[in-house]
Design an enzyme around this catalytic site. Structure first.
Site, PDB file in Angstrom:
ATOM      1  N   HIS A  58       7.584   3.340  -6.458  1.00  0.00           N
ATOM      2  CA  HIS A  58       7.494   2.123  -5.649  1.00  0.00           C
ATOM      3  C   HIS A  58       8.828   1.922  -4.943  1.00  0.00           C
ATOM      4  O   HIS A  58       9.860   1.801  -5.604  1.00  0.00           O
ATOM      5  CB  HIS A  58       7.161   0.916  -6.530  1.00  0.00           C
ATOM      6  CG  HIS A  58       5.815   1.026  -7.201  1.00  0.00           C
ATOM      7  ND1 HIS A  58       5.312   0.065  -8.028  1.00  0.00           N
ATOM      8  CD2 HIS A  58       4.855   1.984  -7.133  1.00  0.00           C
ATOM      9  CE1 HIS A  58       4.103   0.439  -8.451  1.00  0.00           C
ATOM     10  NE2 HIS A  58       3.825   1.608  -7.924  1.00  0.00           N
ATOM     11  N   ASP A  97       0.531   4.502  -2.992  1.00  0.00           N
ATOM     12  CA  ASP A  97       1.567   4.538  -1.950  1.00  0.00           C
ATOM     13  C   ASP A  97       1.233   3.641  -0.768  1.00  0.00           C
ATOM     14  O   ASP A  97       1.588   3.945   0.376  1.00  0.00           O
ATOM     15  CB  ASP A  97       1.813   5.988  -1.473  1.00  0.00           C
ATOM     16  CG  ASP A  97       2.193   6.902  -2.609  1.00  0.00           C
ATOM     17  OD1 ASP A  97       2.870   6.432  -3.544  1.00  0.00           O
ATOM     18  OD2 ASP A  97       1.813   8.084  -2.574  1.00  0.00           O
TER      19      ASP A  97
HETATM   20  P1  GDP Z   1       3.900   2.168  -3.375  1.00  0.00           P
HETATM   21  O1  GDP Z   1       3.748   3.299  -4.327  1.00  0.00           O
HETATM   22  O2  GDP Z   1       2.591   1.520  -3.060  1.00  0.00           O
HETATM   23  O3  GDP Z   1       4.934   1.179  -3.771  1.00  0.00           O
HETATM   24  O4  GDP Z   1       4.384   2.820  -1.993  1.00  0.00           O
HETATM   25  P2  GDP Z   1       5.571   3.885  -1.810  1.00  0.00           P
HETATM   26  O5  GDP Z   1       6.867   3.188  -1.956  1.00  0.00           O
HETATM   27  O6  GDP Z   1       5.341   5.090  -2.649  1.00  0.00           O
HETATM   28  O7  GDP Z   1       5.312   4.355  -0.332  1.00  0.00           O
HETATM   29  C1  GDP Z   1       5.343   3.470   0.752  1.00  0.00           C
HETATM   30  C2  GDP Z   1       6.464   3.905   1.721  1.00  0.00           C
HETATM   31  O8  GDP Z   1       6.326   3.220   2.954  1.00  0.00           O
HETATM   32  C3  GDP Z   1       7.848   3.578   1.222  1.00  0.00           C
HETATM   33  O9  GDP Z   1       8.761   4.534   1.717  1.00  0.00           O
HETATM   34  C4  GDP Z   1       8.137   2.214   1.840  1.00  0.00           C
HETATM   35  O10 GDP Z   1       9.527   1.963   2.028  1.00  0.00           O
HETATM   36  C5  GDP Z   1       7.455   2.364   3.180  1.00  0.00           C
HETATM   37  N1  GDP Z   1       6.880   1.146   3.746  1.00  0.00           N
HETATM   38  C6  GDP Z   1       6.304   0.090   3.113  1.00  0.00           C
HETATM   39  N2  GDP Z   1       5.797  -0.779   4.002  1.00  0.00           N
HETATM   40  C7  GDP Z   1       6.072  -0.268   5.230  1.00  0.00           C
HETATM   41  C8  GDP Z   1       5.771  -0.688   6.566  1.00  0.00           C
HETATM   42  O11 GDP Z   1       5.120  -1.699   6.815  1.00  0.00           O
HETATM   43  N3  GDP Z   1       6.189   0.145   7.584  1.00  0.00           N
HETATM   44  C9  GDP Z   1       6.867   1.294   7.345  1.00  0.00           C
HETATM   45  N4  GDP Z   1       7.221   2.042   8.396  1.00  0.00           N
HETATM   46  N5  GDP Z   1       7.163   1.709   6.108  1.00  0.00           N
HETATM   47  C10 GDP Z   1       6.753   0.942   5.064  1.00  0.00           C
HETATM   48  P1  IMO Z   2       2.037   4.829  -6.794  1.00  0.00           P
HETATM   49  O1  IMO Z   2       2.161   3.774  -7.853  1.00  0.00           O
HETATM   50  C1  IMO Z   2       0.123   8.419  -5.190  1.00  0.00           C
HETATM   51  C2  IMO Z   2      -1.759  11.107  -8.091  1.00  0.00           C
HETATM   52  C3  IMO Z   2      -1.030  12.420  -8.204  1.00  0.00           C
HETATM   53  C4  IMO Z   2      -2.145  13.346  -8.601  1.00  0.00           C
HETATM   54  C5  IMO Z   2      -2.994  12.462  -9.518  1.00  0.00           C
HETATM   55  C6  IMO Z   2      -2.742  12.664 -11.003  1.00  0.00           C
HETATM   56  O2  IMO Z   2       3.349   5.288  -6.278  1.00  0.00           O
HETATM   57  O3  IMO Z   2       1.094   4.396  -5.740  1.00  0.00           O
HETATM   58  P2  IMO Z   2      -0.775  12.356 -12.719  1.00  0.00           P
HETATM   59  O4  IMO Z   2       0.707  12.517 -12.583  1.00  0.00           O
HETATM   60  O5  IMO Z   2      -1.197  10.966 -13.051  1.00  0.00           O
HETATM   61  O6  IMO Z   2      -1.374  13.373 -13.632  1.00  0.00           O
HETATM   62  O7  IMO Z   2      -1.383  12.671 -11.261  1.00  0.00           O
HETATM   63  O8  IMO Z   2      -2.682  11.135  -9.172  1.00  0.00           O
HETATM   64  N1  IMO Z   2      -0.913   9.936  -8.278  1.00  0.00           N
HETATM   65  C7  IMO Z   2      -0.407   9.204  -7.260  1.00  0.00           C
HETATM   66  N2  IMO Z   2      -0.495   9.361  -5.932  1.00  0.00           N
HETATM   67  N3  IMO Z   2       0.781   7.364  -5.701  1.00  0.00           N
HETATM   68  C8  IMO Z   2       0.869   7.173  -7.019  1.00  0.00           C
HETATM   69  O9  IMO Z   2       1.433   6.082  -7.595  1.00  0.00           O
HETATM   70  C9  IMO Z   2       0.266   8.134  -7.878  1.00  0.00           C
HETATM   71  N4  IMO Z   2       0.170   8.270  -9.217  1.00  0.00           N
HETATM   72  C10 IMO Z   2      -0.567   9.353  -9.447  1.00  0.00           C
HETATM   73  O10 IMO Z   2      -0.463  12.788  -6.964  1.00  0.00           O
HETATM   74  O11 IMO Z   2      -2.921  13.709  -7.491  1.00  0.00           O
HETATM   75 MG    MG Z   3       4.271   5.317  -4.460  1.00  0.00          MG
END
Ligand code: GDP
Ligand code: IMO
Ligand code: MG
Length: 427
Positions: A48, A20
């Site tokens: 994502h 994340d």
């Molecule tokens: P990923 O799994 O690495 O793709 O990340 P996620 O999408 O799960 O979580 C990142 C969150 O932060 C999402 O809601 C994005 O829209 C948001 N986000 C990404 N970059 C920024 C940033 O620079 N500032 C803020 N405020 N939000 C961001």
């Molecule tokens: P992105 O791509 C954050 C975490 C889960 C849990 C552990 C195992 O969005 O960054 P699973 O479902 O694989 O058995 O879960 O891994 N986890 C993540 N946490 N971002 C993710 O993906 C994750 N993918 C798995 O929360 O603790």
């Molecule tokens: Mg994510």
């Protein structure tokens, strides 16, 4: 013989922490100049997020370049929930942007019994639970590694699929019922009927992703999109509080099928640290500041909606992350979330007993004893979300970034200051 040099190195996007970090946003941003975007690991436990013109696109299987109408590839390192993938495809098709997608025949398919197993085992683990999303991802990889998986090429072949499903399912049912005392009302027939429809619709996307990547890697611009984060890596993460697949940069070769070569490895680092689910987290904040960061950063799981745990940036983690991934440069995300805090901290090293430890240890018992030793920084009050130039960032903000660069000896190339595509500063 003189090899033809690529115009641009392929880029690989890696989450440097516990997931994340904002990989979706970064892949979308960089996709403007790409020809192919390849998702190479994980399943729909990834979430994502791409935000463009105020609209949010949460993606779990489609590569995050989908908005740019580029060639999208899903390689065999990915496990596919067919229903979820079709929902994502439909979403973009209904918006008159049908994804130009190719799925490798070797991809394994997540089946309903994988989800039942995930739910049953997490419950049985009690306090030791991993915090799995219970989407069956770990059990799909178990079957894949144990050579009992259903591949995409089987899934779209009704005869073969039926044979495999009807052989495997009774064993899974027995395991769930007798080991975990769960009643399974689902039948192989139910699964078969539902899956047939999904297989029929997905069939047209089949293609050898390994071959496509190999043929184009020196000719076209390719982005490899990693899921999860370095510390969720099945081997090098905080085991067993990890996911079931490799997430570090080197895995891209075996998860797609091309030989080792020079890549631009881009480490996506959130300006602080978060994690979802269980497991160690040395710099975790249990106070008001942690809640403030979580609220301002909207730190809730994209898929699970769970509140993410928040803490300070952790250099011992990033040092190991760099050793494992070999970052060419870093992209810092969510720096805007730290605006308004009067003081900030970054963990420089851990004190474990009498020792100073600079690199994140692998053993959980060491991590439990790790006391982070912090460097303090002054905060900034300005809203930085619309800043476009590095020099226009407040001085305290630049000090924070430059300390990261200096301590890690890795350059920072971009800084994201908002969720929107263009809320990003080139340093
Ligand atoms: P990923 O799994 O690495 O793709 O990340 P996620 O999408 O799960 O979580 C990142 C969150 O932060 C999402 O809601 C994005 O829209 C948001 N986000 C990404 N970059 C920024 C940033 O620079 N500032 C803020 N405020 N939000 C961001
Ligand atoms: P992105 O791509 C954050 C975490 C889960 C849990 C552990 C195992 O969005 O960054 P699973 O479902 O694989 O058995 O879960 O891994 N986890 C993540 N946490 N971002 C993710 O993906 C994750 N993918 C798995 O929360 O603790
Ligand atoms: Mg994510």
């Amino acid at each position: 013989m003189c090899e033809r040099m690529p115009k641009m190195l392929p880029q690989i996007i890696i989450g440097a922490q516990w997931g994340d970090e904002g990989k979706g946003k970064i892949v979308d941003y960089l996709s403007r100049d790409a020809d192919y975007i390849v998702r190479f690991n994980g399943g729909n436990n990834a979430g994502h997020t791409v935000v463009y013109k105020g609209e949010k696109f949460p993606l779990s299987l489609l590569p995050s370049g989908v908005l740019w109408k580029k060639k999208l590839l899903i390689s065999q390192g990915v496990v596919i929930n067919s229903k979820v993938l079709l929902k994502e495809i439909d979403h973009f098709t209904n918006r008159k942007n049908p994804p130009d997608l190719t799925i490798d025949p070797r991809c394994n398919i997540v089946m309903p019994y994988h989800q039942l197993l995930d739910a049953a085992t997490e419950e049985a683990k009690g306090a030791q639970k991993v915090g799995s999303l219970k989407l069956g991802i770990g059990y799909c990889y178990e079957d894949r590694n144990n050579r009992e998986g259903i591949r995409f090429e089987d899934f779209i072949n009704p005869k073969l699929f039926k044979e495999k499903l009807f052989t495997i399912f009774p064993k899974k049912k027995k395991r769930i019922e007798s080991v975990y005392n769960y009643k399974v009302s689902l039948t192989a027939d139910d699964i078969y009927k539902e899956s047939l429809e999904y297989g029929k619709r997905l069939k047209k996307y089949i293609g050898d992703v390994s071959e496509i990547v190999s043929k184009n890697i020196n000719k076209k611009k390719i982005i490899f999109e990693g899921a999860h984060g370095t510390f969720l890596d099945a081997n090098f993460g905080t085991y067993p509080y990890t996911t079931a697949v490799n997430t570090i940069s080197g895995s891209v070769c075996s998860y797609i099928g091309f030989p080792p070569q020079k890549l631009d490895v881009i480490g996506v680092v959130k300006a602080y640290t978060t994690r979802v689910g269980g497991g160690p987290f040395p710099t975790e904040l249990y106070d008001e500041t942690g809640i403030q960061i979580g609220d301002k950063g909207a730190e809730f799981g994209t898929v699970s909606k769970r509140r993410r745990r928040c803490g300070w940036l952790d250099l011992p983690m990033l040092r190991l992350s760099h050793r494992l991934n070999g970052f060419s440069y870093l992209i810092i995300t969510k720096l805007d979330v730290l605006s308004g805090l009067s003081n900030l901290k970054i963990a420089d090293y851990y004190q474990i007993g009498t020792k100073k430890i600079f690199e994140f240890p692998s053993a959980l018992d060491q991590l439990k004893k790790a006391k982070p030793i912090y460097i303090n920084f002054r905060g900034w009050t300005e809203n930085i979300s619309s800043v476009k130039k590095y020099q226009a960032l407040p001085k305290n903000c630049r000090d924070y970034l430059e300390a990261i660069e200096k301590k890690l000896s890795i350059p920072i190339k971009y800084i994201a200051v908002g969720a929107e595509r263009n809320a990003i500063i080139k340093k």
